[in-house]
Scaffold this motif. Structure first.
Motif, PDB file in Angstrom:
ATOM      1  N   ASN A  82       0.818  -1.214   0.000  1.00 26.88           N
ATOM      2  CA  ASN A  82       0.000   0.000   0.000  1.00 26.88           C
ATOM      3  C   ASN A  82       0.853   1.266   0.000  1.00 26.88           C
ATOM      4  O   ASN A  82       0.438   2.301  -0.531  1.00 26.88           O
ATOM      5  N   HIS A  83       2.043   1.184   0.593  1.00 24.92           N
ATOM      6  CA  HIS A  83       2.921   2.354   0.649  1.00 24.92           C
ATOM      7  C   HIS A  83       3.977   2.346  -0.458  1.00 24.92           C
ATOM      8  O   HIS A  83       4.860   3.219  -0.476  1.00 24.92           O
ATOM      9  N   ASN A  84       3.884   1.368  -1.368  1.00 24.26           N
ATOM     10  CA  ASN A  84       4.747   1.326  -2.559  1.00 24.26           C
ATOM     11  C   ASN A  84       6.243   1.409  -2.228  1.00 24.26           C
ATOM     12  O   ASN A  84       6.990   2.168  -2.849  1.00 24.26           O
ATOM     13  N   LEU A  85       6.679   0.615  -1.258  1.00 21.13           N
ATOM     14  CA  LEU A  85       8.088   0.650  -0.874  1.00 21.13           C
ATOM     15  C   LEU A  85       8.969  -0.173  -1.806  1.00 21.13           C
ATOM     16  O   LEU A  85      10.184   0.024  -1.834  1.00 21.13           O
ATOM     17  N   LEU A  86       8.376  -1.095  -2.564  1.00 21.02           N
ATOM     18  CA  LEU A  86       9.145  -1.919  -3.483  1.00 21.02           C
ATOM     19  C   LEU A  86       8.870  -1.479  -4.922  1.00 21.02           C
ATOM     20  O   LEU A  86       7.959  -0.685  -5.182  1.00 21.02           O
ATOM     21  N   VAL A 239      23.520  -6.295   3.324  1.00 22.10           N
ATOM     22  CA  VAL A 239      24.562  -5.446   2.739  1.00 22.10           C
ATOM     23  C   VAL A 239      24.256  -5.189   1.266  1.00 22.10           C
ATOM     24  O   VAL A 239      24.342  -4.045   0.778  1.00 22.10           O
ATOM     25  N   LEU A 240      23.885  -6.238   0.534  1.00 20.47           N
ATOM     26  CA  LEU A 240      23.530  -6.075  -0.877  1.00 20.47           C
ATOM     27  C   LEU A 240      22.321  -5.164  -1.039  1.00 20.47           C
ATOM     28  O   LEU A 240      22.257  -4.355  -1.976  1.00 20.47           O
ATOM     29  N   ALA A 241      21.361  -5.287  -0.109  1.00 24.84           N
ATOM     30  CA  ALA A 241      20.170  -4.437  -0.166  1.00 24.84           C
ATOM     31  C   ALA A 241      20.527  -2.979   0.067  1.00 24.84           C
ATOM     32  O   ALA A 241      19.987  -2.081  -0.602  1.00 24.84           O
ATOM     33  N   LEU A 295      13.835  -4.588   4.105  1.00 25.36           N
ATOM     34  CA  LEU A 295      15.130  -4.444   3.445  1.00 25.36           C
ATOM     35  C   LEU A 295      15.473  -5.690   2.632  1.00 25.36           C
ATOM     36  O   LEU A 295      15.957  -5.588   1.494  1.00 25.36           O
ATOM     37  N   LEU A 296      15.216  -6.865   3.191  1.00 22.07           N
ATOM     38  CA  LEU A 296      15.476  -8.108   2.459  1.00 22.07           C
ATOM     39  C   LEU A 296      14.615  -8.172   1.199  1.00 22.07           C
ATOM     40  O   LEU A 296      15.098  -8.530   0.114  1.00 22.07           O
ATOM     41  N   ALA A 297      13.346  -7.830   1.340  1.00 21.07           N
ATOM     42  CA  ALA A 297      12.434  -7.861   0.193  1.00 21.07           C
ATOM     43  C   ALA A 297      12.856  -6.848  -0.869  1.00 21.07           C
ATOM     44  O   ALA A 297      12.702  -7.092  -2.072  1.00 21.07           O
ATOM     45  N   TYR A 298      13.391  -5.714  -0.424  1.00 19.56           N
ATOM     46  CA  TYR A 298      13.809  -4.671  -1.370  1.00 19.56           C
ATOM     47  C   TYR A 298      14.909  -5.193  -2.289  1.00 19.56           C
ATOM     48  O   TYR A 298      14.886  -4.941  -3.500  1.00 19.56           O
ATOM     49  N   TYR A 299      15.873  -5.910  -1.717  1.00 19.23           N
ATOM     50  CA  TYR A 299      16.953  -6.430  -2.561  1.00 19.23           C
ATOM     51  C   TYR A 299      16.407  -7.397  -3.608  1.00 19.23           C
ATOM     52  O   TYR A 299      16.708  -7.278  -4.803  1.00 19.23           O
ATOM     53  N   PHE A 300      15.594  -8.349  -3.177  1.00 19.56           N
ATOM     54  CA  PHE A 300      15.113  -9.365  -4.114  1.00 19.56           C
ATOM     55  C   PHE A 300      14.098  -8.793  -5.105  1.00 19.56           C
ATOM     56  O   PHE A 300      13.900  -9.359  -6.174  1.00 19.56           O
ATOM     57  N   SER A 301      13.481  -7.692  -4.755  1.00 19.73           N
ATOM     58  CA  SER A 301      12.568  -7.040  -5.691  1.00 19.73           C
ATOM     59  C   SER A 301      13.315  -6.335  -6.813  1.00 19.73           C
ATOM     60  O   SER A 301      12.795  -6.199  -7.924  1.00 19.73           O
ATOM     61  N   ASN A 302      14.555  -5.901  -6.535  1.00 23.02           N
ATOM     62  CA  ASN A 302      15.325  -5.139  -7.518  1.00 23.02           C
ATOM     63  C   ASN A 302      16.474  -5.916  -8.146  1.00 23.02           C
ATOM     64  O   ASN A 302      17.087  -5.435  -9.110  1.00 23.02           O
TER      65      ASN A 302
END
Length: 326
Positions: A82-86, A239-241, A295-302
């Motif tokens: 809902n907050h479009n973080l990814l 770290v990658l994220a 943060l973990l989801a952000y890395y795998f999303s990108n």
């Protein structure tokens, strides 16, 4: 597997349910003979009696914990999307919420920190709405009351009060009414608690509730490093994220940048709050899972190299299972 959860396909909710119990195979394989569950702090049980906890069988305890984690993961997923973080909506936040909630054996059973994660997810949602609200007074008041409710369940949750002012610094220009309203919301709940203690001639006990806040932060730690080797792949992904986040930071929406900064401070608050409970258990760090999972989801999303990120996730899952069994 990551590509599957990058999509918003509803079938992923079914896969997540199965994944939740898959990550608990180790504890089901060797059930403890007895599990204790103290749902509320002693000062709360003084006036609220809930007939659950030690009466639960180990199997019921673990199954309930798994169902709670699954429900929290779905709610958490809704909040993040809902907050479009990814980069795009999907089920990655839920996937990594469940993964983070399965890293250690104490995470797999009912605990007050696990229950408080419902409230922490709610607080996250409200804090990320600050920038979109014309007047944040009532929003901050609500957050203060939610943190007070969490403190009744698990005292270290009180440290999340700091997030009220840190979030206001990030999102809004100074307004003393907004800065005070969160504290008023918190005090409102404990005012009723204080009145109850007064009626029962126990004001001395009410005063002792706040003594842990004066605890000194420990200067030495006894750590068995072998117990925490599972955090190596987690740290690598983080770290990658952060590298990925830094590359995209100024290309992101301002609200997204501020949200990640707020979540970083929330993660730190969750970590350091252990000092308020001298006999804290490892399950305390379940409070780190919601901000950490983003943060973990952000890395795998990108991430773009499929062979690499799929292998990295597989290593994380295998390492988690291995250390749970051994």
């Amino acid at each position: 597997m990551i590509n599957q959860f990058r999509t918003s396909n509803p079938i992923n909710a079914v896969y997540l349910f199965a994944y939740t119990f898959f990550m608990r195979i180790a504890i089901f394989a060797e059930l403890p003979s007895k599990l204790n569950f103290e749902f509320l702090e002693p000062y709360t049980r003084f006036f609220i009696q809930i007939p659950i906890g030690n009466d639960l069988s180990p199997t019921t305890n673990i199954v309930l914990a798994a169902l709670i984690v699954y429900l929290q993961a779905i709610l958490f997923n809704l909040v993040i999307n809902n907050h479009n973080l990814l980069s795009k909506p999907g089920y990655l936040p839920a996937l990594f919420y469940i993964t983070g909630s399965s890293l250690f054996m104490p995470f797999l059973i009912l605990s007050p920190a696990l229950v408080c994660n419902f409230l922490l997810i709610w607080v996250m949602d409200k804090l990320m709405k600050i920038g979109k609200s014309q007047n944040a007074i009532m929003l901050m008041f609500d957050v203060g009351m939610i943190i007070a409710a969490g403190t009744l369940i698990y005292f270290p949750f009180i440290v999340m009060l700091v997030m009220i002012w840190l979030s206001l610094l990030l999102y809004r220009s100074f307004s003393w009414r907004e800065w005070v309203s969160g504290l008023v919301g918190f005090v409102t709940i404990f005012l009723f608690l204080g009145v109850f203690y007064y009626w029962n001639d126990s004001l001395g006990s009410f005063y002792r509730i706040w003594l842990p806040l004066a605890n000194k932060f420990p200067s030495a730690f006894k750590i068995h490093y072998n117990d925490y080797l599972v955090l190596v792949p987690v740290a690598l992904i983080m770290v990658l994220a952060m590298i990925q986040l830094r590359e995209n930071f100024f290309r992101s929406f301002i609200s997204t940048r501020k949200a990640f900064q707020m979540l970083f401070f929330m993660f730190l608050c969750a970590v350091v709050s252990f000092y308020t409970k001298p006999n804290f258990r490892l399950y305390h760090f379940l409070l780190c899972v919601p901000p950490g999972a983003v943060l973990l989801a952000y890395y795998f999303s990108n991430a773009t190299k499929r062979w690499f990120y799929e292998s990295l996730f597989l290593i994380l899952v295998v390492a988690t299972q291995y250390f749970l069994f051994v």
